[in-house]
Design a protein around this motif. Sequence first.
Motif, PDB file in Angstrom:
ATOM      1  N   ASN A 203      -1.083 -12.440   4.587  1.00  0.00           N
ATOM      2  CA  ASN A 203      -1.771 -11.477   4.545  1.00  0.00           C
ATOM      3  C   ASN A 203      -3.305 -12.023   4.865  1.00  0.00           C
ATOM      4  O   ASN A 203      -4.389 -11.867   3.979  1.00  0.00           O
ATOM      5  N   ASP A 305       5.181  -0.851  -0.873  1.00  0.00           N
ATOM      6  CA  ASP A 305       5.779  -0.518  -2.037  1.00  0.00           C
ATOM      7  C   ASP A 305       5.910   0.846  -2.335  1.00  0.00           C
ATOM      8  O   ASP A 305       5.307   1.252  -3.361  1.00  0.00           O
ATOM      9  N   TYR A 335      10.909  -2.326  -7.791  1.00  0.00           N
ATOM     10  CA  TYR A 335       9.411  -1.905  -7.912  1.00  0.00           C
ATOM     11  C   TYR A 335       9.410  -0.953  -9.182  1.00  0.00           C
ATOM     12  O   TYR A 335       8.388  -1.056 -10.069  1.00  0.00           O
TER      13      TYR A 335
HETATM   14  O1  OSB Z   1       1.597  -7.449   3.552  1.00  0.00           O
HETATM   15  O2  OSB Z   1       3.355  -6.485   3.958  1.00  0.00           O
HETATM   16  C1  OSB Z   1       2.398  -6.515   3.224  1.00  0.00           C
HETATM   17  C2  OSB Z   1       2.890  -4.567   0.093  1.00  0.00           C
HETATM   18  C3  OSB Z   1       1.324  -4.037  -0.082  1.00  0.00           C
HETATM   19  C4  OSB Z   1       0.424  -4.491   0.940  1.00  0.00           C
HETATM   20  C5  OSB Z   1       0.826  -5.275   1.956  1.00  0.00           C
HETATM   21  C6  OSB Z   1       2.145  -5.972   1.961  1.00  0.00           C
HETATM   22  C7  OSB Z   1       3.046  -5.385   1.169  1.00  0.00           C
HETATM   23  C8  OSB Z   1       4.460  -6.175   1.136  1.00  0.00           C
HETATM   24  C9  OSB Z   1       5.560  -5.142   0.213  1.00  0.00           C
HETATM   25  O3  OSB Z   1       4.652  -7.147   1.569  1.00  0.00           O
HETATM   26  C10 OSB Z   1       6.457  -4.427   1.175  1.00  0.00           C
HETATM   27  C11 OSB Z   1       7.294  -3.546   0.439  1.00  0.00           C
HETATM   28  O4  OSB Z   1       8.163  -4.042  -0.323  1.00  0.00           O
HETATM   29  O5  OSB Z   1       7.139  -2.283   0.386  1.00  0.00           O
END
Ligand code: OSB
Length: 381
Positions: A203, A305, A335
Amino acid sequence: MTDASSLKALENIPVPKLDRVDLVTVKLPFVAPFGTSVHVWTDKEAMLMRLESGGVTAWSECVSDPDPFYFYETNGTARHIIKDFLLPLVEPGKTLGGLAAEFLHVRGHGMAKATIENGLLILVALQRGVPLHELLGFPARKIMSGLSIGLKESPAALLAAVEHAVERGYHRVKMKVKKGQDIEWVRAVRERHPKLRLMVDANGDYSLADTDHLRRLDEFDLMMVEQPLSYSDIYEHSLLQKKMTTAICLDESIHSLADAAAAVALGACRIVNIKQGRVGGLLESVRIAAFCAAHGIDVWSGGMDETGIGRAVNIHLQTADGFTLPGDTSETSNYFDEDIAVPPVVLEAGGWIGIPAGPGLGVEVVPDRILKRAIRWERIR
Ligand code: OSB
Ligand code: MG
């Protein structure tokens, strides 16, 4: 195959007349906090859109968070952009393609745009009595599964989460990393699971000054490293990709087909994460997947999520050509104890995910659960 004529057919779908539109924000507790290099989320605050047309009701989900820590849009900005700029443009007599072209007048705000576009597509699929993937032009197929494991407080907790994913049969495991919580944590997982399809997501926590450090990931046979550098960068990723054998995947940096094309032209990544909300909806997602397929770039469906609504959208999207890798599509129970839609996503034998049966998304919102979880309800038409 996604060709120009199948996209044209989608763009030519008439915009239905909307009798009523509501924005309903729900707050669902997560079964466990979800930690990343940018924030730790403890619940999902999702803004849902309810569309009513000729007695048919469709729901869509805005994938923004209440905060701008992953992406600049928030539930608050999406509400503002939808109410004050986008929804007023939604009128019968236009086509979905025409509407999308008008939406371009609003710069950015893809998550807000996607909420409307996806909602209209789901509504049209319901009115025609066909599943969303069929409306999009893609035959049903089972979808690959993938788990995104957040930052954990100890390597033991991380290993337990990975063990669970392996037992459930997930097709690949992604682990979040950040500065100071990376190489040795990946090593621990790799030593325990030498054959696991494994990847990491930073990220945007690193900079080019960390190039030598990031190169140490090359020894772990990872499928990819997702968004190692800044959330807005493409160029520096192209410099890093030349120095790493591990494939780079871009997530945050890709807001449109034009961004994907720039990334591919620069060699900034070998894989693209398509989040349908981040790129403005299902139509742009299908375009990006087709473009990447034509350029030998693997694509997968990212997740935010989502509740059962957004989760089902991501599942239908993955029937499109070009989605060659498992995405962040996991079981609902990863979740939520209780989602607002049924049936929940549950992995089938071999880790596969079936497309929910029935017209539209194939999942149904449970009114009692919406009422129980709603923290805000606003009629906007
Ligand atoms: O960087 O992919 C990401 C969740 C929230 C914000 C950014 C990200 C994510 C996840 C979770 O990695 C993905 C999921 O399980 O929906
Ligand atoms: Mg990511």
